[in-house]
Design a protein around this motif. Structure first.
Motif: not given
Length: 337
Positions: A154-167
Motif C-alpha cells: 500500500y505504501n508503494h502504491d501511494v508513494r508512486c502516485r506522489e512521485l508522479l504528481n511531483a513530476g
C-alpha cells in the motif's frame, strides 16, 4: 592481576572473530543460513524454504528443483530500518543462461524480515533462476515488492502516485530498458511495483497474471545488450502480443488512467503458513514534494545490488494528495555529456 592492553586493530579483529564464532548455522535443502542464535537460524532457514516453494508456485505454477549449491543466507537482527540484498552471477549451460552463484543478506527487526524482506529477496531468486539472466530492474524489484506485506505494498502504491504528481516519473519506454538503477532509486521501486501490480491484474491476477508478466518480459528483453534490456520494438511487440494494446505508449496511458482511481488497500499476500508473523504496523512514508519540472528527469544510472526499497528518502516534505489525478508523463530529459 595485570591487564594487557591490546592495540586497537587487534581488539577490532578479536571482536569480529568473536561475532563470527557466536553465529549459529542451519542447513536446509537449498539454504545455508547463519543467524545470531540456533532458533533464529532454524526459523529463517525453514521460512526461506517455505517462501521458495510459495513464490515458485505463485510465479511459475510449479515448484523449482533443488539448487545444485545452497544459497548462503546471512541474517542480522538489528533495530531500526530493515533491508536486504541478493547478488547473482550468471553463466551458460548448453546455450541456456543459468545462475552460477547467489548470496543473500538481510538485516533488521526479525518480524519485518520474516514478513517482508525475506519473501522479497526469495522472489529475486525465483525470477533469476527462471530467466537465467539479469531481470529488468523495474520488474525484478516491482515483482518482489508484490511478495511483501499489505502495508508495504500500500505504501508503494501511494508513494508512486506522489512521485508522479511531483513530476519524478520515468517513461515506460525508458524504465523498461534500464539495466541499472537510476539515482532516484525510490522511483524505480515505487513505479516498478505499480506497473508490475497493474500488469498482473490486467493479465488475470494470481498465477495466470504473473505468468503473463513473465511472458511479457521474455519478449521485451529480446535483442538487448549489457546497457539495455530489449529494444523499443521488442517492448512494443510484447505489449501488442501479451496485452493486446497498440504498443508501449498505449499501455502506459492505460496504466496512468488506472492510477486516477484512489488507492485501495490491496488484499493480503495469500495463504500464510502457520506461525508466519502478521504485518507490522504502518510507518509514515516520507516523500519529497516539489513543483513538477517541465519533464521528468532521468539521471545517470548507478550500480547497486538487488534488494529491498530504501526505508526513507533524505528529506521529508508535505505529502502530495495520492488521490490527485496523475499527470501525463512527458519524454525524459537525458543528461548531456
Amino acid at each position: 592481576m595485570t591487564l594487557r592492553r591490546l592495540p586497537l586493530y587487534a581488539l577490532v579483529v578479536a571482536l569480529a572473530s568473536a561475532g563470527r564464532a557466536s553465529a549459529a548455522s542451519y542447513q536446509t535443502a537449498n539454504f545455508s543460513t547463519t543467524a545470531p542464535t540456533d532458533a533464529l537460524a532454524r526459523q529463517f532457514g525453514d521460512m526461506a524454504e517455505h517462501y521458495r516453494k510459495e513464490k515458485a508456485l505463485q510465479w511459475l505454477g510449479q515448484e523449482m528443483p533443488n539448487w545444485s549449491r545452497r544459497c548462503p543466507l546471512e541474517v542480522k537482527i538489528t533495530a531500526g530500518g530493515a533491508g536486504g540484498a541478493t547478488t547473482f552471477t550468471f553463466g551458460g549451460d548448453g546455450g541456456r543462461g543459468v545462475v552460477t552463484s547467489q548470496h543473500m543478506e538481510i538485516h533488521g527487526p526479525a518480524r519485518q524480515l520474516l514478513d517482508s524482506v525475506l519473501p522479497h529477496e526469495i522472489t529475486h531468486t525465483v525470477l533469476a533462476h527462471h530467466f537465467g539472466r539479469p531481470v529488468p530492474r523495474w520488474a525484478d524489484e516491482g515483482g518482489s515488492v508484490l511478495s511483501e506485506n499489505d502495508e508495504e505494498r500500500y505504501n508503494h502504491d501511494v508513494r508512486c502516485r506522489e512521485l508522479l504528481n511531483a513530476g519524478r516519473g520515468i517513461r515506460l519506454s525508458v524504465l523498461f530498458r534500464m539495466a541499472e538503477y537510476p539515482r532516484d532509486m525510490i522511483v524505480l521501486y515505487a513505479q516498478g511495483y505499480s506497473v508490475s501490480a497493474y500488469l498482473v491484474d490486467r493479465g488475470g491476477s494470481g498465477v495466470g497474471g504473473r505468468q503473463r508478466l513473465l511472458q511479457f518480459l521474455a519478449i521485451g528483453m529480446q535483442g538487448g545488450d549489457t546497457r539495455n534490456h530489449g529494444t523499443p520494438d521488442s517492448w512494443n511487440q510484447a505489449a501488442r502480443q501479451v496485452y493486446g494494446v497498440n504498443g508501449l505508449d498505449a499501455l502506459e496511458q492505460q496504466w496512468l488512467d488506472a492510477l486516477k482511481n484512489p488507492p485501495a488497500r490491496v488484499a493480503a499476500r495469500g495463504d500464510r503458513a502457520p506461525g508466519t508473523p502478521t504485518a507490522r504496523q504502518p510507518e509514515a512514508v516520507a516523500v519529497r514534494s516539489s513543483a513538477p519540472p517541465v519533464v521528468p528527469l532521468l539521471e545517470p544510472p548507478v550500480r547497486a545490488a538487488r534488494g529491498t526499497a530504501p526505508e526513507r528518502e533524505p528529506a521529508a516534505a508535505p505529502r502530495v494528495n495520492p488521490e490527485r489525478p496523475v499527470p501525463v508523463l512527458l519524454p525524459p530529459e537525458f543528461p548531456r555529456n
